[in-house]
Design a protein around this motif. Structure first.
Motif, short mmCIF file in Angstrom:
data_model
loop_
_atom_site.label_atom_id
_atom_site.label_comp_id
_atom_site.label_asym_id
_atom_site.label_seq_id
_atom_site.Cartn_x
_atom_site.Cartn_y
_atom_site.Cartn_z
N HIS A 203 17.98 -11.06 50.20
CA HIS A 203 17.48 -10.23 49.10
C HIS A 203 18.18 -10.57 47.78
O HIS A 203 17.54 -10.54 46.72
N ARG A 204 19.47 -10.92 47.84
CA ARG A 204 20.14 -11.34 46.61
C ARG A 204 19.51 -12.61 46.06
O ARG A 204 19.26 -12.74 44.85
N ASP B 95 16.13 -11.86 44.58
CA ASP B 95 16.29 -11.22 43.26
C ASP B 95 16.61 -12.26 42.19
O ASP B 95 16.09 -12.21 41.07
N THR C 44 13.52 -14.31 41.39
CA THR C 44 12.59 -13.53 40.58
C THR C 44 13.04 -13.48 39.13
O THR C 44 12.25 -13.69 38.21
N ALA C 45 14.32 -13.18 38.93
CA ALA C 45 14.85 -13.06 37.57
C ALA C 45 14.81 -14.40 36.82
O ALA C 45 14.56 -14.43 35.61
N GLN D 222 5.50 -16.00 42.44
CA GLN D 222 5.89 -14.67 42.93
C GLN D 222 5.44 -14.45 44.37
O GLN D 222 6.10 -13.75 45.13
N ARG E 142 7.97 -13.45 47.36
CA ARG E 142 7.66 -12.30 48.24
C ARG E 142 7.64 -12.72 49.70
O ARG E 142 8.12 -12.00 50.58
N ARG F 224 11.21 -13.22 50.80
CA ARG F 224 11.90 -11.93 50.91
C ARG F 224 11.49 -11.19 52.18
O ARG F 224 12.31 -10.49 52.79
N ARG G 68 22.27 -19.02 40.65
CA ARG G 68 23.12 -18.26 39.72
C ARG G 68 23.98 -19.17 38.87
O ARG G 68 24.09 -18.99 37.65
#
Length: 219
Positions: free
Chosen positions: A10-11, A14, A17-18, A74, A78, A81, A112
């Motif tokens: 999930h991290r 995220d 997505t960002a 997206q 999804r 995820r 990141r």
């Protein structure tokens, strides 16, 4: 026991997505779209995923990954995820935790650390840190140990301590010290963006730098 792979999944979702579909990653030549396609292929197409490790099948893997990459971004995120489908090998009890905790941690940092948050410290839980330390010997043997021309000592910083050694025995040694997550990134070829200290003779460090990225080098 905490579901670390699920938390990291999930991290990573995220972060993808960002970042959006066209952001850079630390995976050479891959954007976030390419990485998302790889993640979906890996757990939904075991026939094509074999080419990740087997060079003879790499062309087939690239073609299937390209088809996934052509899907709406997206939708890809999804799908990732949502986890593996019922018939995926990663849906077997314990398989997700065993196979994906390191995979998703590393890929989350691939996103990141290639982006705007690259210089910010990232705190990880004690549970995740312990899990990464347990898996470090395997990562180090498969990656850094095969490439290093010197004996490589990976030392855990802080009170917990601990060290493992990989690479050719005898001769020059280089010690790399850091937290377990940073050592995993170093051993997995992300050393240029890792936060580790490297100690050894100039000649040994130079030899290591010729085989593995070291902190401060261009990723």
């Amino acid at each position: 026991m905490p579901k670390l792979a699920r938390t990291e999944r999930h991290r990573l979702a995220d972060l993808l997505t960002a970042a959006g579909p066209d952001a850079p990653t630390l995976c050479t030549g891959w954007t976030t779209r390419d990485l998302a396609a790889h993640l979906v292929l890996r757990e939904r197409r075991p026939d094509a995923a074999a080419g990740i490790q087997l060079r003879a099948l790499a062309g087939w893997t690239a073609r299937v990954q390209g088809r996934y990459a052509a899907r709406p971004y997206q939708e890809l995120v999804r799908t990732f995820r949502g986890g593996p489908p019922t018939l995926s090998p990663f849906a077997l009890p314990g398989a997700d935790e065993a196979a994906n905790t390191v995979e998703y941690f590393v890929h989350a940092e691939d996103v990141r650390r290639a982006g705007a948050g690259a210089g910010e410290p990232q705190e990880i839980s004690a549970e995740l840190s312990a899990a990464l330390w347990r898996r470090l010997p395997m990562v180090a043997r498969l990656e850094a140990g095969r490439r290093s021309p010197v004996r490589l000592v990976l030392a855990r910083s802080g009170a917990a301590g601990g060290r493992i050694e990989v690479g050719p025995a005898g001769g020059e040694r280089v010690e790399v010290t850091g937290e377990p997550g940073e050592l995993v990134l170093f051993a997995g070829g992300r050393g240029a963006r890792s936060r580790v200290a490297v100690d050894g003779s100039p000649a040994a460090v130079e030899a290591l730098a010729g085989a593995l990225p070291l902190p401060g080098e261009r990723a």
